[in-house]
Design an enzyme around this catalytic site. Structure first.
Site, PDB file in Angstrom:
ATOM      1  N   CYS A 269       0.840  -1.198   0.000  1.00 36.34           N
ATOM      2  CA  CYS A 269       0.000   0.000   0.000  1.00 36.34           C
ATOM      3  C   CYS A 269       0.878   1.251   0.000  1.00 36.34           C
ATOM      4  O   CYS A 269       1.381   1.660   1.057  1.00 36.34           O
ATOM      5  CB  CYS A 269      -0.923  -0.003   1.222  1.00 36.34           C
ATOM      6  SG  CYS A 269      -1.969   1.475   1.318  1.00 36.34           S
TER       7      CYS A 269
ATOM      8  N   CYS B   2      -0.303   4.068   2.407  1.00 38.94           N
ATOM      9  CA  CYS B   2      -0.093   3.837   3.841  1.00 38.94           C
ATOM     10  C   CYS B   2       1.373   3.980   4.225  1.00 38.94           C
ATOM     11  O   CYS B   2       1.711   4.633   5.214  1.00 38.94           O
ATOM     12  CB  CYS B   2      -0.568   2.434   4.223  1.00 38.94           C
ATOM     13  SG  CYS B   2      -2.306   2.115   3.882  1.00 38.94           S
ATOM     14  N   ASP B   3       2.235   3.335   3.451  1.00 40.66           N
ATOM     15  CA  ASP B   3       3.630   3.186   3.868  1.00 40.66           C
ATOM     16  C   ASP B   3       4.600   4.134   3.176  1.00 40.66           C
ATOM     17  O   ASP B   3       5.764   4.226   3.574  1.00 40.66           O
ATOM     18  CB  ASP B   3       4.081   1.738   3.623  1.00 40.66           C
ATOM     19  CG  ASP B   3       3.249   0.743   4.423  1.00 40.66           C
ATOM     20  OD1 ASP B   3       2.684   1.158   5.448  1.00 40.66           O
ATOM     21  OD2 ASP B   3       3.147  -0.415   4.016  1.00 40.66           O
TER      22      ASP B   3
END
Length: 531
Positions: free
Chosen positions: A345, A348-349
């Site tokens: 992701c 997200c990261d």
């Protein structure tokens, strides 16, 4: 920090608070403390039931930019370390509302499980404020704390505490620690957390034995993505008894940031669309079993659904809408380094790789979109494509060429992920045209190579293709009477949101036709004759 429109909305939300909420902030100096105090003071200004207090809580709070929630003067176990803006602002507001007496969002059976925990459980959830998957975990843990005094939950913003991120070798969020040890990392789902919780607190597995069984359902939808929600709404509109079982409401859509091909909706995001799906579903009398998984299906005329919390109920039809999940590379070093340099992701990261060199594996739309997103954060992005040419849409490929820090390597077969001292350092790949092996030094790898159907729940029950897709006809019917399927888990081509919604609606209509021709008592008569 907060606009007047937001404050007005919050005033409406908080007008029914039943308990006094105190936001207790640790004393001391920190560069972000003024920002935190400003946010909390504005929040408190909308309700007489909310106040801010500054105290020396050195033994309980991490730093001067940490605060805890008290209910009528008693600690709740809920702590925020950092300024909960971005996606975590909702986590803070929900924590205040739920502490103040608002209904919890967790399924009642899960609440009963959590209440049974006997041992002290100290959860820490590391997040980034741009992570749209993190709030689900933070909000679940906060509810755990409200349900059981043995449980505490702390949100930790990795951007505010980089030393903790380095110390714990965190390269992906959400990452959950339990009593100082890694509990879950990477793509964390609440259903998975409940299962893991059963390992450390086995007493919860007996918590649902006394749950009242649902009455006979006409339709049970397995999956809460666009296809599943469409199927549930269409079924409910027919006046049927409908239940949805969803380990993660919204499914893969929740991980999609830019959606521009949902007809009549020019632009939206996955989280926004997920909220709209929930709002639409709430207009109908549908039982939602969220954060739970189907453990088994007993396929008779009346089918028995057993959930992973031990609960079971009967249903006349099943619509499988379990969608698909990220496909893994399947090479050495991938699984071992998830959360330590391997991610799925970028939204997200991505912030954890600021200024670093990363790779995106996959040259389709998802891969190129990921590269474009990451290019504004990282030092450089290298896109690896297995085929001789990129598969992404022309408009995306054109955007790719406009970024100076994005390069593309085509005809590349990934051999392995290389790591040292617990962190990714390189990727080894083969040039498929020359068979020469190369190694590219980098610090992160984002895998974007398509999806795998989530059909395990019906393995051995319905016919699947060699790729795991559920085989259906033009009406969404499987080879088993009374079991239908729709969306990305099926053989229907073109895995698109708008296609999934249409397929879910069609499966519901087909199930309704089936129910008209097969009354509930028909199965009971057949069972009596067989006896």
């Amino acid at each position: 920090m907060l606009t007047q429109d937001i404050l007005n909305a919050l005033k409406g939300y908080m007008k029914d608070l039943q308990h006094k909420i105190t936001l207790v902030v640790q004393t001391g100096a920190h560069e972000k403390r003024e920002e935190l105090l400003d946010m909390l003071t504005q929040l408190a200004s909308v309700s007489d039931m909310v106040e801010v207090s500054e105290r020396d809580m050195a033994g309980e709070l991490r730093s001067p930019v940490s605060f805890l929630l008290e209910k009528n003067g008693d600690a709740t176990g809920i702590v925020f370390s950092g300024v909960p803006g971005g996606h975590e602002f909702n986590s803070l507001i929900l924590a205040i509302l739920q502490t103040g007496g608002s209904q919890l969002k967790l399924d009642e059976s899960i609440q009963n499980m959590v209440k049974k925990v006997n041992n002290k459980l100290d959860f820490q959830v590391y997040v980034s404020l741009s992570c749209h998957a993190c709030p689900d975990v933070v909000q679940a843990m906060n509810q755990f704390a409200l349900l059981n005094n043995n449980i505490s939950a702390e949100m930790i913003d990795g951007g505010v505490y980089p030393e903790l991120v380095d110390e714990n070798k965190i390269q992906g969020v959400p990452t959950v620690f339990l009593n100082g040890e890694v509990f879950a990392s990477g793509k964390v789902e609440i259903a998975g957390i409940i299962e893991k919780l059963g390992n450390v607190a086995p007493e919860i597995l007996q918590a649902s034995s006394a749950e009242p069984e649902l009455p006979l359902q006409d339709v049970t939808v397995i999956g809460g993505g666009p296809a599943g929600v469409a199927a549930a709404i269409y079924s409910a509109r027919k006046g049927l008894n409908v239940t949805i079982v969803a380990d993660r409401f919204g499914g893969q859509v929740k991980d999609t940031m830019g959606i521009e091909n949902l007809i009549s909706v020019p632009k939206t995001t996955g989280p926004e669309l997920t909220g709209s799906l929930m709002a639409h579903l709430n207009d109908y009398d549908v039982t939602l079993k969220e954060h739970l998984r189907v453990e088994s299906i007993d396929n008779g005329y009346l089918k028995t659904i057993t959930l992973n919390n031990g609960e079971s109920f009967k249903t006349r039809t099943i619509i499988v809408a379990t969608g698909a999940n990220w496909r893994e590379l399947g090479v050495p070093g991938e699984k071992e380094n998830i959360g330590n340099g391997v991610a799925y992701c970028p939204h997200c990261d991505g912030p954890f790789y600021k200024g670093k060199d990363v790779a995106v594996i996959g040259g389709g739309n998802s891969g190129v979109e990921a590269a474009l997103d990451l290019a504004g954060i990282v030092n450089s992005v290298t896109v690896f494509e297995f085929l001789p040419e990129l598969k992404a849409d022309k408009v995306l490929v054109e955007q790719l060429g406009k970024r100076d820090n994005i390069s593309v390597i085509k005809n590349a077969a990934t051999n392995q992920v290389v790591a040292e001292n617990g962190k990714v350092t390189a990727i080894e790949y083969t040039d498929r045209a020359t068979s020469e092996v190369y190694k590219k030094d980098l610090q992160g790898i984002f895998v974007q190579i398509g999806l795998v159907p989530n059909s395990k729940v019906v393995e051995g029950i319905v016919d699947l293709t060699k790729h795991g897709e559920i085989i259906i006809n033009e009406k969404g019917q499987t080879n088993q009477t009374g079991i239908f399927a729709c969306g990305d888990v099926t053989t229907v081509p073109y895995k698109q949101i708008v296609v999934a919604m249409g397929e879910g609606s069609k499966a519901a209509l087909a199930a309704f036709d089936y129910l008209l021709l097969n009354p509930a008592d028909k199965g009971e008569d057949a069972a009596e004759k067989a006896a």
